[in-house]
Design an enzyme around this catalytic site. Structure first.
Site, PDB file in Angstrom:
ATOM      1  N   TYR A   1     -24.887  46.538  36.291  1.00  0.00           N
ATOM      2  CA  TYR A   1     -25.016  47.946  36.660  1.00  0.00           C
ATOM      3  C   TYR A   1     -25.280  48.002  38.160  1.00  0.00           C
ATOM      4  O   TYR A   1     -26.222  47.359  38.649  1.00  0.00           O
ATOM      5  CB  TYR A   1     -26.182  48.598  35.921  1.00  0.00           C
ATOM      6  CG  TYR A   1     -25.980  48.716  34.421  1.00  0.00           C
ATOM      7  CD1 TYR A   1     -25.593  49.925  33.853  1.00  0.00           C
ATOM      8  CD2 TYR A   1     -26.208  47.632  33.572  1.00  0.00           C
ATOM      9  CE1 TYR A   1     -25.416  50.055  32.479  1.00  0.00           C
ATOM     10  CE2 TYR A   1     -26.035  47.741  32.199  1.00  0.00           C
ATOM     11  CZ  TYR A   1     -25.640  48.958  31.658  1.00  0.00           C
ATOM     12  OH  TYR A   1     -25.468  49.083  30.305  1.00  0.00           O
TER      13      TYR A   1
ATOM     14  N   LYS B   1     -26.497  53.601  24.684  1.00  0.00           N
ATOM     15  CA  LYS B   1     -27.237  54.094  23.526  1.00  0.00           C
ATOM     16  C   LYS B   1     -26.418  54.948  22.560  1.00  0.00           C
ATOM     17  O   LYS B   1     -26.862  55.193  21.433  1.00  0.00           O
ATOM     18  CB  LYS B   1     -28.454  54.922  23.985  1.00  0.00           C
ATOM     19  CG  LYS B   1     -29.539  54.097  24.623  1.00  0.00           C
ATOM     20  CD  LYS B   1     -30.108  53.089  23.645  1.00  0.00           C
ATOM     21  CE  LYS B   1     -30.983  52.067  24.336  1.00  0.00           C
ATOM     22  NZ  LYS B   1     -30.921  50.757  23.714  1.00  0.00           N
TER      23      LYS B   1
ATOM     24  N   TYR C   1     -33.569  48.596  26.223  1.00  0.00           N
ATOM     25  CA  TYR C   1     -32.156  48.228  26.172  1.00  0.00           C
ATOM     26  C   TYR C   1     -31.799  47.538  24.860  1.00  0.00           C
ATOM     27  O   TYR C   1     -30.738  47.820  24.274  1.00  0.00           O
ATOM     28  CB  TYR C   1     -31.813  47.315  27.352  1.00  0.00           C
ATOM     29  CG  TYR C   1     -30.342  47.225  27.663  1.00  0.00           C
ATOM     30  CD1 TYR C   1     -29.727  48.169  28.475  1.00  0.00           C
ATOM     31  CD2 TYR C   1     -29.553  46.194  27.150  1.00  0.00           C
ATOM     32  CE1 TYR C   1     -28.373  48.093  28.771  1.00  0.00           C
ATOM     33  CE2 TYR C   1     -28.200  46.112  27.434  1.00  0.00           C
ATOM     34  CZ  TYR C   1     -27.615  47.064  28.247  1.00  0.00           C
ATOM     35  OH  TYR C   1     -26.271  46.998  28.524  1.00  0.00           O
TER      36      TYR C   1
END
Length: 404
Positions: free
Chosen positions: A206, A302, A396
């Site tokens: 990321y 998610k 996570y």
């Protein structure tokens, strides 16, 4: 037109991964179910979506008896990286969470496995239905009417699982006066490219960069998925493959940009980002599952995992209903599901705020520069502190499913 009546215990609206997984799990417990889908199976498989699975989701797939190919071809990820203006910080998921990991296995592949398992078990799925409507969902005996291949049907059932996504009929069946919808629309989108090229990294990266967010993801050792933050005004046709790769190189850490293997895209699209929650997630004998009730920005991986936790909760409740005769437990679905949904929404919102560039964009009640300073401080603390990295890692890999 002659109306044909069919019966089942659970009617499932939507043949995406959540509807298919729920159907497979229920069938394993001897609970009959029929799935209704408005599009073709090929269209469902054409939806290019996420591929990072929490351990809870992986366990559900195995419990459904559909985990063989996933376990054979999926990749276990023990960590990921966050790059801030080129500087990499590793998030050791396994080390920070006492051994928990995630699995990289594409949503399309899960859906394909579930479709094949359902067909092999001879379970009923009606694709390309039309005029679908839900009736008497707040009564003892709800039903669903629909047209299929020129024939009108009434599906009589005990319960309805609305797994038909944000634009489906299930959520709209709950009277507007009885539902509260929370929404945040983000002022940017993700330009995504899928390519048959080796990923630039074995783990996801990321990237927070002054030019905008980027994500280096993967589907396998030979297929990559990359994303760039772009303004909502951008159009896919304005981005050539070469332009995409050049911009991605600018946002990746320099050593990774040099290693990046480029090639023709096999899919390219721009996805807007939003946070959305519908409360409650049930009305009478109707239960909302997945995108029908909530949507998260993909920053925290998610979306599919929250749908899986909805499935786990509803599966446990319906199993209890049919095996123990405890109908009262159905009233707990929304309460249990929403606790986990709001946690996932908060994590995705938080990650999105920290990692994207909001320069020149409206942000709540503060200027974009003030917001930027707050988020820089957040990133500095959470990445430089082991306690901070543990918070990210625990969220996570996914919180444990709540017992019914």
């Amino acid at each position: 037109m002659f109306l044909q009546t069919i019966k089942t215990q659970v009617a499932i609206i939507g043949a995406g991964p959540s509807g298919l997984l729920l159907g497979q799990l229920l069938a394993k417990q001897g609970i009959s179910n029929i799935i209704l889908e408005r599009v073709t199976g090929d269209y469902v498989l054409g939806r290019i979506r996420a591929g990072i699975l929490e351990q809870g989701f992986v366990n559900l797939v195995r419990e459904a008896g559909v985990g063989a190919r996933m376990d054979r071809e999926g990749e276990i990820h023990e960590g990921f990286a966050i790059a801030v203006n080129g500087k990499l910080t590793h998030i050791d998921l396994k080390g920070l969470t006492g051994g928990k990991t995630v699995m990289c296995y594409g949503q399309v592949e899960i859906t394909k496995d579930l479709m094949e398992a359902r067909a092999a078990a001879g379970l009923s799925t009606y694709y390309q239905t039309s005029e679908l409507a839900l009736h008497d969902v707040n009564a003892e005996q709800p039903s669903v009417t629909f047209n299929y291949q020129g024939q009108a049907y009434t599906l009589s059932c005990d319960y309805i699982a609305g797994c038909d996504g944000f634009h489906g009929v299930s959520r709209q069946t709950i009277p507007q006066a009885l539902r509260t919808e929370h929404e945040r629309v983000y002022p940017f989108g993700w330009l995504g490219v899928l390519s048959d090229t080796p990923p630039v990294s074995e783990e996801l990266i990321y990237c927070h960069h002054e030019r905008g967010f980027a994500l280096a993801s993967r589907r396998s050792a030979t297929r990559s998925r990359y994303y760039l933050q772009v303004p909502l005004t951008e159009k896919v046709e304005d981005w050539s493959d070469d332009a995409f790769w050049e911009e991605l190189k600018r946002r990746l850490p320099a050593e990774l940009a040099e290693q990046l293997v480029t090639g023709p895209s096999i899919e390219k699209s721009i996805a807007p980002l939003r946070s959305f929650v519908c409360e409650p997630m049930q009305y009478g004998q109707l239960f909302l599952v997945g995108d029908a009730a909530h949507i998260v920005p993909p920053t925290g991986a998610k979306g599919l995992n929250l749908a899986a936790s909805d499935v786990a909760t509803l599966y446990a409740i319906l199993t209890r209903v049919y095996q123990q005769g405890d109908k009262a437990c159905t009233s707990r679905y929304s309460e249990i599901a929403l606790r986990r949904v709001w946690n996932g929404e908060r994590f995705s919102w938080w990650m999105s705020n920290m990692l994207h560039n909001y320069q020149g964009m409206p942000v709540a009640d503060m200027g974009s520069l003030t917001f930027k300073r707050f988020m820089e401080s957040e990133l500095n603390y959470y990445l430089q502190s082991e306690a901070g990295r543990r918070v990210i890692a625990e969220q996570y890999v996914g919180l444990a499913y709540e017992s019914v």
